[in-house]
Design an enzyme around this catalytic site. Structure first.
Site, PDB file in Angstrom:
ATOM      1  N   LYS A   1     -10.004   1.112   3.732  1.00 28.46           N
ATOM      2  CA  LYS A   1     -10.769  -0.122   3.900  1.00 28.46           C
ATOM      3  C   LYS A   1      -9.916  -1.194   4.587  1.00 28.46           C
ATOM      4  O   LYS A   1     -10.399  -1.935   5.421  1.00 28.46           O
ATOM      5  CB  LYS A   1     -11.219  -0.658   2.538  1.00 28.46           C
ATOM      6  CG  LYS A   1     -12.307   0.170   1.889  1.00 28.46           C
ATOM      7  CD  LYS A   1     -12.694  -0.439   0.547  1.00 28.46           C
ATOM      8  CE  LYS A   1     -13.772   0.380  -0.132  1.00 28.46           C
ATOM      9  NZ  LYS A   1     -13.994  -0.075  -1.523  1.00 28.46           N
TER      10      LYS A   1
ATOM     11  N   ARG B   1      -5.983   8.652   8.723  1.00 29.24           N
ATOM     12  CA  ARG B   1      -6.275   8.308   7.323  1.00 29.24           C
ATOM     13  C   ARG B   1      -7.222   7.110   7.409  1.00 29.24           C
ATOM     14  O   ARG B   1      -6.890   6.117   8.056  1.00 29.24           O
ATOM     15  CB  ARG B   1      -5.003   7.913   6.578  1.00 29.24           C
ATOM     16  CG  ARG B   1      -5.274   7.372   5.182  1.00 29.24           C
ATOM     17  CD  ARG B   1      -4.101   6.585   4.622  1.00 29.24           C
ATOM     18  NE  ARG B   1      -2.916   7.381   4.407  1.00 29.24           N
ATOM     19  CZ  ARG B   1      -1.677   6.880   4.466  1.00 29.24           C
ATOM     20  NH1 ARG B   1      -1.470   5.609   4.738  1.00 29.24           N
ATOM     21  NH2 ARG B   1      -0.645   7.650   4.253  1.00 29.24           N
TER      22      ARG B   1
ATOM     23  N   ASP C   1       1.450   4.186   8.682  1.00 32.20           N
ATOM     24  CA  ASP C   1       0.576   3.237   7.977  1.00 32.20           C
ATOM     25  C   ASP C   1       0.101   2.176   8.951  1.00 32.20           C
ATOM     26  O   ASP C   1       0.761   1.888   9.947  1.00 32.20           O
ATOM     27  CB  ASP C   1       1.364   2.528   6.857  1.00 32.20           C
ATOM     28  CG  ASP C   1       1.620   3.416   5.652  1.00 32.20           C
ATOM     29  OD1 ASP C   1       1.009   4.494   5.557  1.00 32.20           O
ATOM     30  OD2 ASP C   1       2.444   3.022   4.800  1.00 32.20           O
TER      31      ASP C   1
HETATM   32  C1  LIG Z   1      -3.383   6.766   0.183  1.00 34.79           C
HETATM   33  C2  LIG Z   1      -3.685   5.381   0.614  1.00 34.79           C
HETATM   34  C3  LIG Z   1      -3.017   4.852   1.717  1.00 34.79           C
HETATM   35  C4  LIG Z   1      -3.313   3.573   2.171  1.00 34.79           C
HETATM   36  N1  LIG Z   1      -2.732   3.115   3.329  1.00 34.79           N
HETATM   37  C5  LIG Z   1      -3.114   1.916   3.819  1.00 34.79           C
HETATM   38  C6  LIG Z   1      -2.641   1.464   5.083  1.00 34.79           C
HETATM   39  O1  LIG Z   1      -1.869   2.127   5.776  1.00 34.79           O
HETATM   40  N2  LIG Z   1      -3.062   0.236   5.524  1.00 34.79           N
HETATM   41  C7  LIG Z   1      -3.938  -0.538   4.788  1.00 34.79           C
HETATM   42  O2  LIG Z   1      -4.303  -1.620   5.253  1.00 34.79           O
HETATM   43  N3  LIG Z   1      -4.378  -0.126   3.593  1.00 34.79           N
HETATM   44  C8  LIG Z   1      -3.997   1.069   3.091  1.00 34.79           C
HETATM   45  N4  LIG Z   1      -4.482   1.475   1.870  1.00 34.79           N
HETATM   46  C9  LIG Z   1      -5.170   0.493   0.974  1.00 34.79           C
HETATM   47  C10 LIG Z   1      -6.646   0.373   1.246  1.00 34.79           C
HETATM   48  O3  LIG Z   1      -6.856  -0.282   2.464  1.00 34.79           O
HETATM   49  C11 LIG Z   1      -7.344  -0.421   0.123  1.00 34.79           C
HETATM   50  O4  LIG Z   1      -6.797  -1.707   0.052  1.00 34.79           O
HETATM   51  C12 LIG Z   1      -7.220   0.218  -1.253  1.00 34.79           C
HETATM   52  O5  LIG Z   1      -7.341   1.607  -1.182  1.00 34.79           O
HETATM   53  C13 LIG Z   1      -8.302  -0.318  -2.198  1.00 34.79           C
HETATM   54  O6  LIG Z   1      -9.578   0.018  -1.723  1.00 34.79           O
HETATM   55  P1  LIG Z   1     -10.466   1.238  -2.306  1.00 34.79           P
HETATM   56  O7  LIG Z   1     -11.107   1.875  -1.144  1.00 34.79           O
HETATM   57  O8  LIG Z   1      -9.634   2.121  -3.156  1.00 34.79           O
HETATM   58  O9  LIG Z   1     -11.662   0.586  -3.086  1.00 34.79           O
HETATM   59  P2  LIG Z   1     -11.802  -0.596  -4.127  1.00 34.79           P
HETATM   60  O10 LIG Z   1     -13.232  -1.001  -4.060  1.00 34.79           O
HETATM   61  O11 LIG Z   1     -10.758  -1.635  -3.918  1.00 34.79           O
HETATM   62  O12 LIG Z   1     -11.511   0.119  -5.494  1.00 34.79           O
HETATM   63  C14 LIG Z   1     -12.401   1.047  -6.083  1.00 34.79           C
HETATM   64  C15 LIG Z   1     -11.912   1.337  -7.483  1.00 34.79           C
HETATM   65  O13 LIG Z   1     -10.637   1.964  -7.426  1.00 34.79           O
HETATM   66  C16 LIG Z   1      -9.776   1.452  -8.403  1.00 34.79           C
HETATM   67  N5  LIG Z   1      -8.657   0.746  -7.728  1.00 34.79           N
HETATM   68  C17 LIG Z   1      -8.555   0.428  -6.429  1.00 34.79           C
HETATM   69  N6  LIG Z   1      -7.385  -0.180  -6.166  1.00 34.79           N
HETATM   70  C18 LIG Z   1      -6.746  -0.244  -7.332  1.00 34.79           C
HETATM   71  C19 LIG Z   1      -5.484  -0.756  -7.734  1.00 34.79           C
HETATM   72  N7  LIG Z   1      -4.658  -1.358  -6.888  1.00 34.79           N
HETATM   73  N8  LIG Z   1      -5.141  -0.644  -9.045  1.00 34.79           N
HETATM   74  C20 LIG Z   1      -5.961  -0.058  -9.941  1.00 34.79           C
HETATM   75  N9  LIG Z   1      -7.167   0.447  -9.614  1.00 34.79           N
HETATM   76  C21 LIG Z   1      -7.553   0.350  -8.348  1.00 34.79           C
HETATM   77  C22 LIG Z   1     -10.596   0.513  -9.260  1.00 34.79           C
HETATM   78  O14 LIG Z   1     -11.175   1.279 -10.302  1.00 34.79           O
HETATM   79  C23 LIG Z   1     -11.672   0.060  -8.303  1.00 34.79           C
HETATM   80  O15 LIG Z   1     -12.838  -0.376  -8.950  1.00 34.79           O
HETATM   81  C24 LIG Z   1      -4.248   2.778   1.443  1.00 34.79           C
HETATM   82  C25 LIG Z   1      -4.921   3.303   0.351  1.00 34.79           C
HETATM   83  C26 LIG Z   1      -4.670   4.591  -0.062  1.00 34.79           C
HETATM   84  C27 LIG Z   1      -5.442   5.135  -1.216  1.00 34.79           C
END
Ligand SMILES: Cc1cc2nc3c(=O)[nH]c(=O)nc-3n(C[C@H](O)[C@H](O)[C@H](O)COP(=O)(O)OP(=O)(O)OC[C@H]3O[C@@H](n4cnc5c(N)ncnc54)[C@H](O)[C@@H]3O)c2cc1C
Length: 316
Positions: A187, A184, A133
């Site tokens: 954002k 991976r 991560d």
């Molecule tokens: C498998 C995985 C591994 C990850 N690993 C890392 C990492 O190693 N380091 C790091 O900095 N970040 C990590 N992240 C987190 C990532 O950086 C984002 O903060 C997170 O994915 C939210 O952004 P989004 O792209 O889903 O879009 P967003 O614009 O935040 O969300 C889009 C839509 O998804 C849904 N959604 C998103 N988040 C949530 C939530 N928490 N609860 C409910 N609904 C939600 C909502 O419907 C929202 O409108 C990871 C995410 C995933 C999916």
């Protein structure tokens, strides 16, 4: 308003004082369970079994970060080895995700590397994959350096890159050049300053698209680049599917990744459409910072949590 609340929650995620306050609230554990498989390994294995039955793979995260004792870092590595053996014994489709500060990066790089090496070696023996991560910007350089080092010995390991950081296109170019761009793409989940990271959702999304195109350029693919698109954002999912079609990448030649408890229906729909889906499944007792980052990602989660707190207070 959203940005202010997000920053406050991410700040609270790092505060031991707030941790005590939040953990003392009766509904905290119950609400956190939406995003955390449980406190024991068995809880997480049960979730993975269910995901596998639904045609999804998993990556298991033993919760913990920023540990301050070598013994705790070592026991985290032990827990990962136990988890990998259980995954292997049960024939589950799952790898593991690790945070280097859970393995001792704040103490000493050598300790973190030794623990990482033990986990990756065990995973290699049982044919499983380890994803490192990415944490806050203070750790990005050291995380990438340890990733490069472990890739000299093993190829069952990949890393995470964050589209909100300005540095990421350069990091990705250098991973591609070295032939180790197994990433991976996310954002980014931490509170980063404007001097280091894009702040607007639109900019972060555009940066995400540009990184995906960079990783899928013919020259990058010829050097073995592999991408897992980890986002629940419909715009990003749509862009990924159309770009894959345009550049001739089959739906089963990359994967989407979602977090446990988030957009389950959307995950099922992607699987039904022939895409590969991997779900990030966290477990353990140290769920506070992970939970706060999930609250920060979506105002509705915070509202739900505050309602649960208010209802419990009324009942009391
Ligand atoms: C498998 C995985 C591994 C990850 N690993 C890392 C990492 O190693 N380091 C790091 O900095 N970040 C990590 N992240 C987190 C990532 O950086 C984002 O903060 C997170 O994915 C939210 O952004 P989004 O792209 O889903 O879009 P967003 O614009 O935040 O969300 C889009 C839509 O998804 C849904 N959604 C998103 N988040 C949530 C939530 N928490 N609860 C409910 N609904 C939600 C909502 O419907 C929202 O409108 C990871 C995410 C995933 C999916």
């Amino acid at each position: 308003m959203y940005t202010v609340v997000r920053r406050m929650l991410l700040w609270m995620a790092r505060s031991p004082q707030w941790q005590r306050v939040i953990l003392a609230l009766p509904p905290a554990r119950r609400v956190a369970r939406r995003f955390v498989a449980g406190e024991r390994l068995e809880d997480a294995l049960a979730v993975i079994r269910m995901l596998n039955l639904q045609g999804m793979h998993a990556t298991l995260d033993y919760l913990g970060e920023n540990v301050t004792s070598e013994a705790v870092a070592r026991s985290a590595a032990d827990a990962y080895v136990d988890a990998l053996m259980a995954i292997h014994r049960e024939g589950l489709h799952s790898g593991v995700s690790v945070k280097l500060t859970h393995l001792g990066l704040d103490l000493d790089e050598a300790i973190a590397y030794e623990n990482l090496h033990r986990i990756v070696a065990c995973a290699a023996e049982v044919g499983r994959f380890v994803r490192i991560d990415m944490e806050s910007s203070a750790y990005v350089g050291r995380t990438l350096a340890l990733y490069r080092r472990i890739r000299e010995t093993f190829d069952n390991v990949g890393v995470v890159v964050q589209s909100y950081l300005y540095r990421t296109p350069r990091d990705v170019a250098s991973l591609i050049e070295a032939g180790i761009a197994d990433v991976r793409l996310v954002k980014g989940a931490y509170d980063e300053p404007p001097s280091l990271a894009w702040q607007e959702r639109r900019q972060i999304r555009e940066a995400f698209y540009a990184l995906l195109r960079q990783l899928w350029e013919p020259a990058a693919r010829a050097k073995g680049s592999r991408v897992a698109v980890a986002s629940h954002d419909d715009a990003i999912i749509h862009y990924t599917c159309t770009t894959a079609r345009r550049v001739g990448i089959a739906p089963d030649a990359f994967e989407f990744q979602f977090l446990y408890g988030v957009r389950r229906e959307r995950a099922r729909a992607l699987v039904a459409a022939g895409y590969r889906m991997r779900v990030y499944v966290p477990y353990g007792t140290h769920w506070y910072p992970y939970f706060m980052r999930r609250l920060a990602e979506r105002p509705a989660n915070l509202a739900f949590f505050l309602r649960a707190v208010a209802m419990t207070a009324q009942e009391g």
